[in-house]
Design a protein around this motif. Structure first.
Motif, PDB file in Angstrom:
ATOM      1  N   GLY A   1       0.739  -1.205   0.027  1.00 32.92           N
ATOM      2  CA  GLY A   1       0.127  -0.047  -0.004  1.00 32.92           C
ATOM      3  C   GLY A   1       0.622   1.317  -0.010  1.00 32.92           C
ATOM      4  N   THR A   2       2.190   1.232  -0.669  1.00 30.30           N
ATOM      5  CA  THR A   2       3.018   2.488  -0.683  1.00 30.30           C
ATOM      6  C   THR A   2       3.143   2.988  -2.028  1.00 30.30           C
ATOM      7  OG1 THR A   2       3.969   1.518   1.298  1.00 30.30           O
ATOM      8  CG2 THR A   2       5.281   3.240  -0.013  1.00 30.30           C
ATOM      9  N   ARG A   3       3.155   4.217  -2.131  1.00 32.86           N
ATOM     10  CA  ARG A   3       3.507   4.963  -3.565  1.00 32.86           C
ATOM     11  C   ARG A   3       5.095   5.260  -3.615  1.00 32.86           C
ATOM     12  NH1 ARG A   3       0.784   6.453  -7.739  1.00 32.86           N
ATOM     13  NH2 ARG A   3      -1.074   6.258  -6.499  1.00 32.86           N
ATOM     14  N   TYR A   4       5.558   4.414  -4.626  1.00 34.58           N
ATOM     15  CA  TYR A   4       6.766   4.585  -5.141  1.00 34.58           C
ATOM     16  C   TYR A   4       6.909   5.572  -6.227  1.00 34.58           C
ATOM     17  CZ  TYR A   4       8.047   0.922  -2.246  1.00 34.58           C
ATOM     18  OH  TYR A   4       8.336   0.265  -0.744  1.00 34.58           O
TER      19      TYR A   4
ATOM     20  N   SER B   1      14.790  11.192 -19.544  1.00 33.32           N
ATOM     21  CA  SER B   1      14.390  10.146 -18.440  1.00 33.32           C
ATOM     22  C   SER B   1      12.814  10.333 -18.307  1.00 33.32           C
ATOM     23  CB  SER B   1      14.883  10.679 -17.158  1.00 33.32           C
ATOM     24  OG  SER B   1      14.346   9.778 -16.094  1.00 33.32           O
ATOM     25  N   TYR B   2      12.150   9.173 -18.286  1.00 36.68           N
ATOM     26  CA  TYR B   2      10.787   9.214 -18.359  1.00 36.68           C
ATOM     27  C   TYR B   2      10.546   9.005 -16.690  1.00 36.68           C
ATOM     28  CZ  TYR B   2       5.766   7.446 -18.131  1.00 36.68           C
ATOM     29  OH  TYR B   2       4.608   7.228 -17.656  1.00 36.68           O
ATOM     30  N   ALA B   3       9.762   9.872 -15.858  1.00 40.29           N
ATOM     31  CA  ALA B   3       9.370   9.780 -14.487  1.00 40.29           C
ATOM     32  C   ALA B   3       7.901   9.569 -14.301  1.00 40.29           C
ATOM     33  CB  ALA B   3       9.782  10.782 -13.671  1.00 40.29           C
ATOM     34  N   ASN B   4       7.540   8.718 -13.315  1.00 40.14           N
ATOM     35  CA  ASN B   4       6.103   8.445 -12.951  1.00 40.14           C
ATOM     36  C   ASN B   4       6.023   7.932 -11.467  1.00 40.14           C
ATOM     37  OD1 ASN B   4       3.324   8.234 -13.272  1.00 40.14           O
ATOM     38  ND2 ASN B   4       3.244   7.728 -15.434  1.00 40.14           N
ATOM     39  N   THR B   5       5.014   7.523 -10.936  1.00 40.63           N
ATOM     40  CA  THR B   5       4.720   7.076  -9.752  1.00 40.63           C
ATOM     41  C   THR B   5       3.750   5.650  -9.789  1.00 40.63           C
ATOM     42  OG1 THR B   5       2.612   8.225  -9.140  1.00 40.63           O
ATOM     43  CG2 THR B   5       4.878   9.143  -8.929  1.00 40.63           C
ATOM     44  N   PHE B   6       3.880   4.652  -8.795  1.00 41.80           N
ATOM     45  CA  PHE B   6       2.830   3.476  -8.748  1.00 41.80           C
ATOM     46  C   PHE B   6       2.678   3.419  -7.433  1.00 41.80           C
ATOM     47  CE2 PHE B   6       7.049   1.635  -8.760  1.00 41.80           C
ATOM     48  CZ  PHE B   6       6.938   0.784  -7.674  1.00 41.80           C
ATOM     49  N   LYS B   7       1.690   2.497  -7.050  1.00 36.11           N
ATOM     50  CA  LYS B   7       1.229   2.177  -5.706  1.00 36.11           C
ATOM     51  C   LYS B   7       1.097   0.675  -5.684  1.00 36.11           C
ATOM     52  CE  LYS B   7      -1.948   3.044  -1.864  1.00 36.11           C
ATOM     53  NZ  LYS B   7      -3.522   3.653  -1.914  1.00 36.11           N
ATOM     54  N   THR B   8       1.842   0.082  -4.608  1.00 29.97           N
ATOM     55  CA  THR B   8       1.775  -1.412  -4.467  1.00 29.97           C
ATOM     56  C   THR B   8       0.440  -1.962  -3.950  1.00 29.97           C
ATOM     57  OG1 THR B   8       2.891  -1.144  -2.333  1.00 29.97           O
ATOM     58  CG2 THR B   8       4.290  -1.619  -3.948  1.00 29.97           C
ATOM     59  N   ALA B   9       0.021  -3.269  -3.987  1.00 23.26           N
ATOM     60  CA  ALA B   9      -1.266  -3.661  -3.644  1.00 23.26           C
ATOM     61  C   ALA B   9      -1.465  -3.391  -2.224  1.00 23.26           C
ATOM     62  CB  ALA B   9      -1.453  -5.189  -3.894  1.00 23.26           C
ATOM     63  N   PRO B  10      -2.615  -3.267  -1.352  1.00 26.26           N
ATOM     64  CA  PRO B  10      -2.668  -3.289   0.122  1.00 26.26           C
ATOM     65  C   PRO B  10      -2.772  -4.568   0.646  1.00 26.26           C
ATOM     66  CG  PRO B  10      -4.770  -2.735  -1.014  1.00 26.26           C
ATOM     67  CD  PRO B  10      -3.738  -2.705  -1.908  1.00 26.26           C
ATOM     68  N   GLU B  11      -2.527  -4.880   1.822  1.00 26.40           N
ATOM     69  CA  GLU B  11      -2.725  -5.919   2.867  1.00 26.40           C
ATOM     70  C   GLU B  11      -4.126  -6.060   3.083  1.00 26.40           C
ATOM     71  OE1 GLU B  11       0.446  -5.997   5.686  1.00 26.40           O
ATOM     72  OE2 GLU B  11       1.455  -7.468   4.321  1.00 26.40           O
TER      73      GLU B  11
END
Length: 349
Positions: A102-105, A116-126
């Protein structure tokens, strides 16, 4: 990442890429989400190296990896239908592991020229943390959709009606609206491309989702995983093989349909389904149906293309329309809660 920026990047690359030998053919997009991992995939026009860096957006240690592009042989011209002019695509892939739930990176991908290409993603929560996903299907992209189309009038079968907007604009506006709802996932029940045997139809799909039309909305797949079932259109070439074709292996529509499947498999990544089909192509079986656990929900993706005569026969036999061949735990969460959601492709375009 804003599309305006992505468009600037690709424009700059087009001008100087010949010097450094690399361009983004398709900007990075996220796949195979988990509580502790995420995959990143993108395509360049040469076997260049690229550097990937990622870290928690709120702060923390930065990690990195270096990739080298590998030629994706399926993502080329449809020679069976006279398609031409497709530039070879080299696939890059990084699996980012040891992440927090559940963390955004934030992440960046840098090519040899320093762009450079830049973006973010979020992992699945528990556990039972709430999630939001957008469920839709039938984007059916193709590049020759600049004009409005005539469709059957539901009030009169003898008449047609012209859509108010073009398919291209409609899909663009749909993505804009869905992206504004800040979903965790895009879940698609098939028919991503109009005819998956054509590379240009897949290029149009990813132009919307990871590469941009240049104005108005973010490239959504760069931050939101797309989970997709295989639709009948995704396996189509142009038409069905003749019913009495004596040499099926030489039927161009059959071969085009086989190439359509390989295109789909080149773009998406899922957890192996754990089923042993040693009598057929294991890669095809392991990716044509799959399960994704995400927070409190289990998504089960089925291929129900059996019996569709527009799809080559050998591909049709790989689908499943009756008893699932997987173990029973695939139809529920590990805790036994009935939270599974079947996502199946349609056999009608």
């Amino acid at each position: 990442m804003k599309i305006e920026k992505a468009f600037v990047v690709t424009t700059v690359l087009a001008a100087i890429g010949s010097v450094f030998g690399a361009n983004f053919q398709q900007t990075p997009y996220v796949q195979h989400p988990a509580t502790n991992a995420m995959s990143l995939i993108w395509f360049t026009d040469s076997a260049c190296e690229a550097t990937v860096k990622w870290r928690p957006e709120a702060g923390g240690d930065e990690r990195q990896a270096v990739t080298t592009g590998i030629l994706a042989p399926a993502l080329t011209n449809n020679v069976y239908q006279g398609e031409s002019g497709i530039t070879p695509k080299y696939r890059h892939r990084v699996r980012m592991t040891d992440l927090e739930p559940g963390t955004r990176y934030s992440y960046s991908v840098t090519l040899p020229d320093g762009t450079s290409y830049a973006n973010t993603f979020k992992t699945a929560p528990e556990g039972n943390s709430p999630i939001r996903f957008m469920y839709f299907n039938d984007s059916e992209t193709k590049p020759d959709n600049p004009n409005t189309s005539d469709w059957a009038d539901p009030n009169n079968n003898d008449k047609t009606r012209t859509y108010y907007i073009t398919p291209t604009e409609g899909y663009k506006q749909g993505l804009t609206r869905m992206k504004s709802r800040n979903p965790d996932l895009f879940v698609m029940a098939g028919d991503l491309a109009w005819k998956g045997g054509y590379q240009t139809h897949w290029d149009e799909f990813w132009r919307h989702n990871a590469g941009g039309l240049g104005t108005g909305y973010d490239d959504p797949a760069g931050s939101i995983p797309i989970l997709a079932a295989i639709g009948n259109h995704d396996l189509q070439d142009a038409a069905a093989c003749p019913p009495k074709a004596s040499a099926l292996a030489h039927c161009e529509h059959y071969l085009g349909g086989e190439s359509a499947l390989e295109r789909y498999l080149s773009y998406f990544e899922y957890e192996p389904n754990g089923v042993d089909f040693s009598d057929v192509d294991d890669r095809d079986r392991s990716q044509m149906f799959h399960r994704v656990d995400y927070g409190p929900v289990t998504f089960i993706f089925l291929d129900t293309n059996n019996g569709d005569t527009a799809i080559p026969r050998r591909i049709r036999t790989r689908g499943f329309s009756a008893t699932p061949p997987w173990p029973h735990p695939m139809v529920c969460r590990q805790d036994g809660l009935p939270t599974s959601i079947p996502v199946r492709s349609s056999t009608r375009g």
